[in-house]
Enzyme design. Structure first.
Site, PDB file in Angstrom:
ATOM      1  N   LYS A 190      62.808  54.278  54.319  1.00 38.45           N
ATOM      2  CA  LYS A 190      61.923  55.014  55.202  1.00 38.45           C
ATOM      3  C   LYS A 190      60.538  55.163  54.582  1.00 38.45           C
ATOM      4  O   LYS A 190      60.335  55.987  53.706  1.00 38.45           O
ATOM      5  CB  LYS A 190      62.500  56.406  55.513  1.00 38.45           C
ATOM      6  CG  LYS A 190      61.581  57.259  56.408  1.00 38.45           C
ATOM      7  CD  LYS A 190      62.193  58.631  56.712  1.00 38.45           C
ATOM      8  CE  LYS A 190      61.200  59.530  57.448  1.00 38.45           C
ATOM      9  NZ  LYS A 190      61.733  60.894  57.677  1.00 38.45           N
TER      10      LYS A 190
ATOM     11  N   ASP B 148      66.219  65.204  54.190  1.00 39.96           N
ATOM     12  CA  ASP B 148      65.220  64.475  53.432  1.00 39.96           C
ATOM     13  C   ASP B 148      64.902  65.287  52.180  1.00 39.96           C
ATOM     14  O   ASP B 148      64.152  66.259  52.225  1.00 39.96           O
ATOM     15  CB  ASP B 148      63.950  64.264  54.270  1.00 39.96           C
ATOM     16  CG  ASP B 148      64.165  63.265  55.410  1.00 39.96           C
ATOM     17  OD1 ASP B 148      65.340  63.046  55.802  1.00 39.96           O
ATOM     18  OD2 ASP B 148      63.165  62.704  55.890  1.00 39.96           O
TER      19      ASP B 148
ATOM     20  N   LYS C  96      63.231  56.926  50.563  1.00 38.23           N
ATOM     21  CA  LYS C  96      62.050  57.237  51.370  1.00 38.23           C
ATOM     22  C   LYS C  96      60.846  57.326  50.448  1.00 38.23           C
ATOM     23  O   LYS C  96      60.940  57.835  49.331  1.00 38.23           O
ATOM     24  CB  LYS C  96      62.291  58.559  52.109  1.00 38.23           C
ATOM     25  CG  LYS C  96      61.128  59.083  52.909  1.00 38.23           C
ATOM     26  CD  LYS C  96      61.529  60.394  53.651  1.00 38.23           C
ATOM     27  CE  LYS C  96      60.314  61.094  54.237  1.00 38.23           C
ATOM     28  NZ  LYS C  96      60.667  62.373  54.898  1.00 38.23           N
TER      29      LYS C  96
END
Lengths: 528, 286, 348
Positions: free
Chosen positions: C284, C180, C248
């Site tokens: 996400k 991430d 995300k």
């Protein structure tokens, strides 16, 4: 299982305690009608909901007489502050019984509960709150000091937003000091009758609001009644035209909210996802039973195919079905008659060479239903591009330049509303300037607010509802003018028939309005 | 030292030009004492039709002009009229049979009314419109906009002040006008048209018809391209029928007014020929 | 572009092809090299977002009513899509072991509760997570649990590219299945789109393992710092063009974190990208989603925007910590018929 097949989530009908039959609400009481009662049904199931009284001319006489008595003896003498308090009470009671009203509305009208719950009923309360505050501030309504109420208002409302249209009519009328005889639509009387119970709970003086149910002839008798000072009508242009003819030469003032064929203009720089939502909301909100519906999509030619494709994808997620299910997006068509009209016009579109596409969806066995439908390859001369369908049917046309979009948008005898979708501010303002329509939504659609005037140009009617302008529709300037030397005196005939104009007559002076006919009507009422 | 006068031919005023009636008809206008004064054009329904076409063509430009500009043009009319006070006073004196002083007072009042309405051009929208505090993230404003083409039946018992009182307010917001002059006192109306033609008023914005209101009014009342009809001077006609005709296309209708106060100056006369337009736009910082 | 170029996370792909195809895809879409000018023209040519309309659409999706069987399905689905997260300066191996235990067995009293999709930790915690997972470590599409590591000078992203790449490579080497990363919001807001693109592409390259497979790359936009929806939309396109497998919303360290409108907007980008290229990218939302009720709104939004096929671990995740326990409480209520209490779910 598919997650999107949400389990049915019906709103409980248990909250309703409906009577088996409803009378007319006259002089604060429910009374039997003298006409033959009729039943109101749920358009989603065709099941009978209740028997409804049918008002004949004698009943109308009674209702108008009650309204006149209440006007003369109570309401016109009451302080604005106290009138306002009654309206505030009504607003609160509507809020308290909001869920019940929403369920009843969806049951009787066929609209999705999420709309009656989240749009109609909250706006009803908001409308009463807004006008409640005006009742003791009429000096600021734009007609100069000490404006006068008109007397008895005859109000005839349609079936598409039964309770909301009631609020649009009753709230400003009462705030301004008028009394009311209101006729709900034949197919949707239920919430107006529950509203009558609310008026009893609010202890509103008898006769200030009278509700007479019936069909078109009941409405015609009400409008024609000589004891009426003001006519407010929302409905078809054909009926509005007939009313305008009928009251020609009389002292009745009129507000007419009539049909529309709104253009929803989408430019190629539009915020596309929101535009798609706006198109959907514009025409499929309330099954397209909306006078200001964006029924003509004018899309810039270079994005036509993309918009249509995205639209079809989006429409495929709409849920058609039980109006009381919280997940329903598209409810039932209000009546068989309306369904037939939608079908006939839709078929005419096909015959004229347009391409019809309907959302593939399951149509319930009982009730009146019409799947959301898009027509492409529509010509400006086509009936589906010119006539109000009043159903979930969208006609898609194209344009190339802003000028062409404006010309096509204005090319209709109607002029109620329009939409503009573009990222360019200067274009929004310039296009809004040139559209001949009373309400323009830019990068949004179908928004309503009690402070915002609503009403049409041309054959969409005259007068405004909502805001200060809507209040002025129920007032006339004070009878004694200012100094004749100030502004060369004269009665403001200019305000006579044009409600929208009344909002701003401060500088005008007036002579007393002849009272003779009104006195006669009062006598007639008293004789009953 | 008498000089042989050169009489004026009184014609119609349509689309900025002064045509005769297409019908070729005229009618006699006489002085208060019955003396022949002129042959006024007797407009036909086709003249009315042509006038509506001219008016429709002029709406976009006039409505699209800035309010400041419209105000200046209306004020310019007052200026030009002021310069021709004597001519109008003489005309009124003759046709109405009043004293020169009374006639002059009428001209002065007409001039002052042009000035009064000129001043409204860039103000009425501020008084009649407003911002609306809607419950949501929206900019929302209501503004009065011109209705479009206005047909006017001018007051019948006045040469100039009645005509001006009916005409001027209809122009303020940006409408264009087809006005039917007083049948009995049409001369000042045509002379005023000459003033309009030289006062920066765009052609077609004002169209003046002389003749029989009873004959012309029904065509205007029923004309689908007319947005509103002012029946202020139609008290002597079957105005209820006109109102019924007007209802076919939901025209805005102003009722007849009688007496010397007919069409008295009022903001309501301006806003009567406007439509309230409400514009919503989303607003957000995101 | 076609489905064969889809690079689902953690799935073995042909050695070396993932990055190449991502870049080729970007070049094909952009019609030129991904420099500031070309990217600027492209990103600013995307239709704008009307914030009010977007928020209204999100609110409308939030009113969908979920009942009985659908709700039970939704609760389990939410659990299976959670990246159970701990990203504290105070994290310890013990804390991570506790988190992993919770991830593997969310409700000790009910073995029918599914596992979460992944645990999400700082890079230095990856070995402890893997160790604690043991045999449960693997692809969530197979019912196993992935290890995600935040990297690239998380959460601010304020360091040199070298450090970001080293941060990434270290986590991948330690066995992280998912990275991430954060974008350089400063560079993005200053219009240095080429720089943002190149960093994402370089981190993507750093996700490769010696065996030719690659860790999946989630690109954190930190929408709370981008502020406007137009920025979010452009950053979403940029991240996808540069090869992100997921976009995300947030680090969880900046408020606001995930919101429904922002997530809806990112889903719309993903939908449009799929329409354009046939390639599926994941979304996400992370941070701020604490209740089952809220999480269900996200599921509805996914299903109605991109379709239910997106509700799988390699295309949708919730970045959350406290959400799991609320879902468990709801689940217990559905099982037992009465309301549960906080002491009946475990803290991790």
């Amino acid at each position: 299982m598919s997650f999107l097949d949400y389990a049915p989530a019906p709103e409980s009908r248990a909250i309703l305690s409906l009577r088996d039959s409803y009378g007319l609400f006259i002089d604060g009481e429910f009374v039997d009608g003298r006409g033959t009662p009729f039943q109101t049904i749920s358009p989603s199931s065709e099941e009978r909901i209740a028997m409804i009284a049918n008002a004949n001319e004698a009943d109308i006489d009674d209702a108008v007489a009650a309204a006149r008595r209440a006007y003369d003896r109570v309401w016109s003498k009451m302080s604005g502050r106290d009138r306002g308090k009654y309206l505030f009470r009504i607003a609160r009671l509507v809020q308290e019984r909001a869920r019940e009203l929403a369920v009843a509305e969806s049951l009787d009208n066929g609209k999705p509960i999420k709309e009656s719950r989240d749009v109609d009923v909250p706006l009803v309360a908001a409308w009463f709150f807004y006008y409640a505050g005006w009742a003791d501030k009429l000096d600021h309504a734009g007609l100069g000091a000490d404006p006068r109420s008109l007397g008895v208002a005859a109000q005839v409302i349609p079936w598409n937003f039964p309770l909301l249209m009631l609020a649009w009519k009753i709230a400003p009328a009462l705030a301004a000091g008028n009394t009311v005889v209101l006729k709900p639509a034949e197919t949707t009387p239920l919430t107006a009758l529950i509203f009558a119970e609310i008026l009893q709970q609010a202890d509103l003086p008898a006769g200030v609001v009278n509700i007479v149910t019936g069909a078109g002839d009941t409405g015609a008798a009400l409008v024609a009644h000589e004891g009426v000072d003001k006519v407010a009508f929302t409905g078809s242009t054909a009926v509005g035209r007939a009313i305008a003819k009928q009251i020609a030469g009389t002292d009745k003032r009129a507000t007419l909210e009539l049909g529309g064929k709104a253009a929803n203009i989408v430019f190629d720089d539009a915020p596309i996802d929101q535009a798609i939502e706006g198109i959907v909301n514009g025409i499929f909100f309330n099954q397209g039973h909306v006078c200001c519906a964006g029924s003509r999509l004018l899309v810039q030619e270079n994005i036509h195919d993309e918009v249509v494709e995205r639209l079809k994808t989006r429409l495929s997620t709409l849920r058609l079905g039980d109006p009381l299910d919280k997940n329903t997006d598209i409810g039932a068509i209000n009546s068989r008659e309306q369904l037939d009209r939608i079908r006939a016009l839709s078929d005419a579109g096909v015959e004229e060479g347009a391409e019809r596409w309907s959302v593939p969806c399951e149509i319930p066995e009982n009730g009146f239903w019409y799947a959301p439908t898009i027509f492409t390859n529509v010509q400006t001369s086509s009936r589906i591009a010119r006539e109000e369908i009043f159903g979930p049917v969208l006609s898609v046309l194209t344009f190339r330049t802003p000028q062409e979009a404006i010309a096509k948008a204005n090319n209709t005898p109607y002029g109620l509303s329009a939409g503009i979708w573009t990222d360019k501010g200067s274009r929004i303002l310039a296009v809004a300037d040139q559209l001949r329509a009373g309400v323009i939504w830019a990068n949004t659609f179908n928004r309503f607010d009690p402070s915002s005037p609503f009403g049409g140009y041309k054959e969409s009617g005259y007068g405004r509802e909502g805001g200060r302008h809507g209040l002025a529709a129920y007032l006339s300037p004070a009878p004694i003018g200012r100094s004749a030397a100030q502004v060369t005196a004269g009665r403001s005939g200019a305000q006579r028939r044009i409600e929208g104009a009344d909002a701003s007559a401060e500088a005008s002076a007036s002579k007393p309005k002849p009272r003779a006919r009104r006195a006669g009507a009062a006598k007639k009422g008293a004789a009953k | 030292m008498s000089r042989l006068a050169v009489p004026k031919t009184y014609k119609l005023y349509i689309g900025g030009a002064f045509p005769r009636s297409e019908s070729g008809r005229t009618y006699e206008v006489v002085a208060a004492d019955g003396r022949f004064l002129a042959n006024a054009a007797k407009a036909s329904r086709k003249d009315a039709r042509d006038a509506v076409v001219a008016a429709r063509g002029a709406v976009a430009g006039w409505a699209g002009a800035t309010a400041y500009n419209r105000g200046q043009v209306l004020y310019r009319i007052a200026e030009v009229l002021e310069g021709r006070r004597a001519q109008f006073a003489a005309e009124i004196e003759e046709v109405e049979g009043v004293s020169r002083a009374v006639a002059a007072a009428q001209v002065d009042e007409a001039i002052d009314r042009w000035v009064w309405y000129a001043g409204w051009a860039d103000k009425f929208a501020q008084v009649a419109g407003n911002a609306n505090p809607v419950a949501g993230p929206y900019f929302n404003i209501s503004v009065p906009e011109p209705s479009g083409v206005i047909a006017v039946i001018a007051p019948q018992d006045s040469s100039l002040v009645g005509f001006v009182s009916a005409l001027a307010p209809a122009l303020v917001a940006g409408n264009s006008v087809v006005i039917v002059a007083s049948e009995r006192f049409p001369l000042s109306s045509i002379s005023l048209a000459e003033v309009l033609a030289t006062s920066d008023v765009p052609k077609g914005v004002v169209n003046v018809l002389t003749g029989s209101p009873a004959e012309i009014a029904p065509w205007l009342a029923s004309h689908a391209d007319v947005n509103a009809i002012d029946l202020v001077g139609a008290g002597g006609l079957d105005w209820v029928s006109l109102e019924i005709d007007a209802a076919d296309t939901l025209k805005r209708v102003l009722r007849p007014e009688n007496g010397p106060d007919a069409a008295a100056p009022a903001l309501g006369r301006i806003t009567a020929f406007t439509e309230t337009k409400t514009v919503w736009h989303t607003k957000s910082l995101r | 572009m076609n489905e064969s170029q889809v690079t689902p996370m953690s799935a073995p792909v042909n050695p070396g092809t993932a990055l190449v195809t991502a870049r080729e895809r970007a070049l094909a879409v952009l019609g030129g090299e991904p420099d500031d000018q070309t990217l600027g023209r492209y990103l600013h040519g995307i239709p704008g977002v009307d914030a009010v309309g977007l928020e209204q659409r999100a609110a409308a999706l939030g009113t969908r009513s979920i009942k009985t069987t659908s709700k039970r399905w939704a609760l389990d689905k939410i659990i299976s899509l959670i990246d159970l997260t701990t990203l504290e300066g105070a994290d310890t191996p013990g804390k991570v072991r506790s988190l992993v235990a919770k991830a593997m067995n969310p409700d000790p009293a009910d073995p029918t509760v599914p596992r979460v999709a992944a645990v999400c930790v700082y890079g230095d915690m990856v070995p402890f997570a893997i160790e604690a997972l043991g045999a449960a470590h693997g692809d969530p599409d197979d019912g196993l649990i992935s290890v995600a590591a935040v990297a690239t000078a998380f959460p601010s992203g304020r360091s040199s590219l070298e450090i970001k790449l080293a941060d990434t490579a270290e986590a991948v080497a330690a066995g992280a299945d998912e990275i991430d990363m954060v974008i350089d919001r400063g560079a993005f807001l200053a219009g240095r789109y080429g720089e943002v693109f190149d960093q994402i592409a370089a981190v993507k390259e750093a996700c490769r393992r010696p065996d030719g497979t690659s860790a999946s790359l989630k690109v954190i936009l930190e929408t709370g710092e981008l502020v406007t929806y137009d920025n979010v939309r452009r950053a979403s396109w940029l991240a996808i063009l540069a090869g992100g497998d997921f976009i995300k919303t947030s680090t969880g360290k900046v408020a606001p974190a995930a919101t429904l409108p922002v997530t809806l907007l990112m889903l719309e980008v993903v939908r449009d990208w799929h329409r354009l290229t046939g390639h599926r990218v994941g979304v996400k939302p992370a941070g701020g989603i604490r209740s089952s009720k809220d999480a269900i709104k996200y599921l509805v939004t996914v299903a109605e925007t991109v379709g239910e096929e997106w509700l799988v671990p390699h295309l949708f995740r919730f970045g959350a910590s406290s959400l799991l326990n609320d879902v468990l409480l709801q689940r217990q209520k559905m099982t037992s018929g009465h309301y549960s209490g906080a002491d009946y779910v475990t803290i991790d």
